[in-house]
Design a protein around this motif. Structure first.
Motif, PDB file in Angstrom:
ATOM      1  N   MET A 118       0.670  -1.217   0.151  1.00 20.33           N
ATOM      2  CA  MET A 118      -0.083  -0.014   0.013  1.00 20.33           C
ATOM      3  C   MET A 118       0.582   1.297  -0.025  1.00 20.33           C
ATOM      4  O   MET A 118       0.429   2.226  -0.326  1.00 20.33           O
ATOM      5  N   ALA A 119       2.167   1.170   0.516  1.00 19.96           N
ATOM      6  CA  ALA A 119       2.912   2.571   0.672  1.00 19.96           C
ATOM      7  C   ALA A 119       3.421   2.724  -0.564  1.00 19.96           C
ATOM      8  O   ALA A 119       3.491   3.721  -1.082  1.00 19.96           O
ATOM      9  N   PHE A 120       3.852   1.731  -1.468  1.00 20.70           N
ATOM     10  CA  PHE A 120       4.056   2.165  -2.952  1.00 20.70           C
ATOM     11  C   PHE A 120       2.713   2.803  -3.687  1.00 20.70           C
ATOM     12  O   PHE A 120       3.077   3.651  -4.258  1.00 20.70           O
ATOM     13  N   TYR A 121       1.665   2.234  -3.673  1.00 21.14           N
ATOM     14  CA  TYR A 121       0.487   3.031  -4.165  1.00 21.14           C
ATOM     15  C   TYR A 121       0.348   4.489  -3.649  1.00 21.14           C
ATOM     16  O   TYR A 121       0.212   5.366  -4.619  1.00 21.14           O
ATOM     17  N   ARG A 122       0.323   4.600  -2.503  1.00 21.06           N
ATOM     18  CA  ARG A 122       0.352   5.620  -1.947  1.00 21.06           C
ATOM     19  C   ARG A 122       1.333   6.870  -2.347  1.00 21.06           C
ATOM     20  O   ARG A 122       1.057   8.008  -2.693  1.00 21.06           O
ATOM     21  N   GLU A 123       2.603   6.151  -2.351  1.00 19.52           N
ATOM     22  CA  GLU A 123       3.718   7.364  -2.728  1.00 19.52           C
ATOM     23  C   GLU A 123       3.338   7.529  -4.023  1.00 19.52           C
ATOM     24  O   GLU A 123       3.688   8.649  -4.602  1.00 19.52           O
ATOM     25  N   LEU A 124       3.262   6.592  -5.191  1.00 20.45           N
ATOM     26  CA  LEU A 124       3.076   6.794  -6.595  1.00 20.45           C
ATOM     27  C   LEU A 124       1.789   7.927  -6.649  1.00 20.45           C
ATOM     28  O   LEU A 124       1.793   8.715  -7.505  1.00 20.45           O
ATOM     29  N   GLY A 125       0.593   7.709  -6.058  1.00 20.47           N
ATOM     30  CA  GLY A 125      -0.595   8.436  -6.204  1.00 20.47           C
ATOM     31  C   GLY A 125      -0.247   9.626  -5.660  1.00 20.47           C
ATOM     32  O   GLY A 125      -0.938  10.811  -6.305  1.00 20.47           O
ATOM     33  N   GLN A 126       0.599  10.001  -4.940  1.00 27.14           N
ATOM     34  CA  GLN A 126       0.653  11.610  -4.229  1.00 27.14           C
ATOM     35  C   GLN A 126       1.988  12.211  -4.963  1.00 27.14           C
ATOM     36  O   GLN A 126       2.287  13.326  -4.768  1.00 27.14           O
ATOM     37  N   ALA A 127       2.772  11.313  -5.743  1.00 25.24           N
ATOM     38  CA  ALA A 127       3.933  12.101  -6.534  1.00 25.24           C
ATOM     39  C   ALA A 127       3.438  12.989  -7.519  1.00 25.24           C
ATOM     40  O   ALA A 127       2.791  12.683  -8.558  1.00 25.24           O
ATOM     41  N   ILE A 131       7.264  10.622 -10.926  1.00 24.94           N
ATOM     42  CA  ILE A 131       6.904   9.281 -10.918  1.00 24.94           C
ATOM     43  C   ILE A 131       7.740   8.424 -11.281  1.00 24.94           C
ATOM     44  O   ILE A 131       8.091   7.150 -10.563  1.00 24.94           O
ATOM     45  N   GLN A 132       8.762   8.538 -12.341  1.00 22.45           N
ATOM     46  CA  GLN A 132      10.002   7.839 -12.648  1.00 22.45           C
ATOM     47  C   GLN A 132      11.007   7.724 -11.512  1.00 22.45           C
ATOM     48  O   GLN A 132      11.287   6.431 -11.231  1.00 22.45           O
ATOM     49  N   ALA A 133      11.161   8.700 -10.565  1.00 22.95           N
ATOM     50  CA  ALA A 133      12.016   8.167  -9.501  1.00 22.95           C
ATOM     51  C   ALA A 133      11.274   7.208  -8.167  1.00 22.95           C
ATOM     52  O   ALA A 133      12.102   6.590  -7.740  1.00 22.95           O
ATOM     53  N   VAL A 134       9.929   7.608  -8.270  1.00 30.31           N
ATOM     54  CA  VAL A 134       9.242   6.768  -7.430  1.00 30.31           C
ATOM     55  C   VAL A 134       9.175   5.296  -7.811  1.00 30.31           C
ATOM     56  O   VAL A 134       9.334   4.373  -7.160  1.00 30.31           O
ATOM     57  N   LEU A 135       8.900   4.897  -9.088  1.00 29.96           N
ATOM     58  CA  LEU A 135       9.195   3.865  -9.669  1.00 29.96           C
ATOM     59  C   LEU A 135      10.385   2.998  -9.514  1.00 29.96           C
ATOM     60  O   LEU A 135      10.790   2.096  -9.248  1.00 29.96           O
ATOM     61  N   THR A 136      11.392   3.963  -9.845  1.00 29.56           N
ATOM     62  CA  THR A 136      12.981   3.271  -9.681  1.00 29.56           C
ATOM     63  C   THR A 136      13.011   3.055  -8.123  1.00 29.56           C
ATOM     64  O   THR A 136      13.879   1.925  -8.055  1.00 29.56           O
ATOM     65  N   ARG A 137      12.889   3.776  -7.232  1.00 19.94           N
ATOM     66  CA  ARG A 137      12.986   3.386  -5.924  1.00 19.94           C
ATOM     67  C   ARG A 137      12.529   2.313  -5.586  1.00 19.94           C
ATOM     68  O   ARG A 137      12.996   1.316  -4.921  1.00 19.94           O
ATOM     69  N   TRP A 138      11.077   2.169  -5.795  1.00 21.62           N
ATOM     70  CA  TRP A 138      10.475   0.811  -5.322  1.00 21.62           C
ATOM     71  C   TRP A 138      10.988  -0.383  -6.096  1.00 21.62           C
ATOM     72  O   TRP A 138      11.101  -1.440  -5.765  1.00 21.62           O
ATOM     73  N   TRP A 139      11.281   0.008  -7.636  1.00 22.86           N
ATOM     74  CA  TRP A 139      12.138  -1.247  -8.266  1.00 22.86           C
ATOM     75  C   TRP A 139      13.347  -1.633  -7.582  1.00 22.86           C
ATOM     76  O   TRP A 139      13.514  -3.056  -7.405  1.00 22.86           O
ATOM     77  N   CYS A 140      13.863  -1.001  -7.085  1.00 24.94           N
ATOM     78  CA  CYS A 140      15.463  -1.116  -6.243  1.00 24.94           C
ATOM     79  C   CYS A 140      14.712  -2.015  -4.815  1.00 24.94           C
ATOM     80  O   CYS A 140      15.525  -2.989  -4.769  1.00 24.94           O
ATOM     81  N   GLU A 141      13.743  -1.579  -4.435  1.00 26.85           N
ATOM     82  CA  GLU A 141      13.434  -2.383  -3.058  1.00 26.85           C
ATOM     83  C   GLU A 141      12.846  -3.724  -3.398  1.00 26.85           C
ATOM     84  O   GLU A 141      13.210  -4.638  -2.719  1.00 26.85           O
ATOM     85  N   ALA A 142      12.258  -3.793  -4.807  1.00 21.67           N
ATOM     86  CA  ALA A 142      11.808  -5.269  -5.048  1.00 21.67           C
ATOM     87  C   ALA A 142      12.900  -6.030  -5.428  1.00 21.67           C
ATOM     88  O   ALA A 142      12.941  -7.463  -4.988  1.00 21.67           O
ATOM     89  N   GLU A 143      13.879  -5.383  -6.262  1.00 26.61           N
ATOM     90  CA  GLU A 143      15.195  -6.479  -6.277  1.00 26.61           C
ATOM     91  C   GLU A 143      15.932  -6.732  -4.961  1.00 26.61           C
ATOM     92  O   GLU A 143      16.267  -7.906  -5.221  1.00 26.61           O
ATOM     93  N   GLY A 170      17.908  -6.671 -19.554  1.00 27.20           N
ATOM     94  CA  GLY A 170      16.787  -6.452 -18.372  1.00 27.20           C
ATOM     95  C   GLY A 170      16.062  -5.214 -18.609  1.00 27.20           C
ATOM     96  O   GLY A 170      16.568  -4.270 -19.305  1.00 27.20           O
ATOM     97  N   GLU A 171      14.863  -5.165 -18.343  1.00 22.49           N
ATOM     98  CA  GLU A 171      14.218  -4.055 -18.498  1.00 22.49           C
ATOM     99  C   GLU A 171      14.155  -3.176 -17.234  1.00 22.49           C
ATOM    100  O   GLU A 171      14.460  -3.768 -16.236  1.00 22.49           O
ATOM    101  N   LEU A 172      13.699  -1.864 -17.299  1.00 20.70           N
ATOM    102  CA  LEU A 172      13.784  -1.116 -16.009  1.00 20.70           C
ATOM    103  C   LEU A 172      12.273  -0.556 -16.042  1.00 20.70           C
ATOM    104  O   LEU A 172      11.382  -0.538 -16.914  1.00 20.70           O
ATOM    105  N   PRO A 173      11.875  -0.143 -14.955  1.00 19.43           N
ATOM    106  CA  PRO A 173      10.408   0.407 -14.599  1.00 19.43           C
ATOM    107  C   PRO A 173      10.220   1.537 -15.750  1.00 19.43           C
ATOM    108  O   PRO A 173      10.811   2.302 -15.887  1.00 19.43           O
TER     109      PRO A 173
END
Length: 68
Positions: free
Chosen positions: A1-10, A15-27, A63-66
């Motif tokens: 939920m934190a991801f969706y909240r952060e993405l929705g409020q960005a 947006i790209q920075a939020v996606l990149t940060r969360w991609w790094c978290e997932a990795e 590999g692909e990126l967000p």
């Protein structure tokens, strides 16, 4: 939920920075060396690279990126 909240409020320009940060978290979450990596980061002994190097290496390895 934190991801969706952060993405929705960005703002649109973050947006790209939020996606990149969360991609790094997932990795990191999926890495079997996660505990060692976190311990090294906390100890200040983790080797670092720039995000540009990470992106370049990821693309070189097919590999692909967000957002791509």
């Amino acid at each position: 939920m934190a991801f969706y909240r952060e993405l929705g409020q960005a703002p649109i320009d973050r947006i790209q920075a939020v996606l990149t940060r969360w991609w790094c978290e997932a990795e990191l979450d999926a890495d079997p060396e996660q505990d060692r990596i976190i311990a090294a980061a906390r100890a200040g002994t983790l080797p670092t690279v720039t995000m540009a190097d990470v992106v370049r290496l990821r693309r070189e390895r097919g590999g692909e990126l967000p957002g791509e």
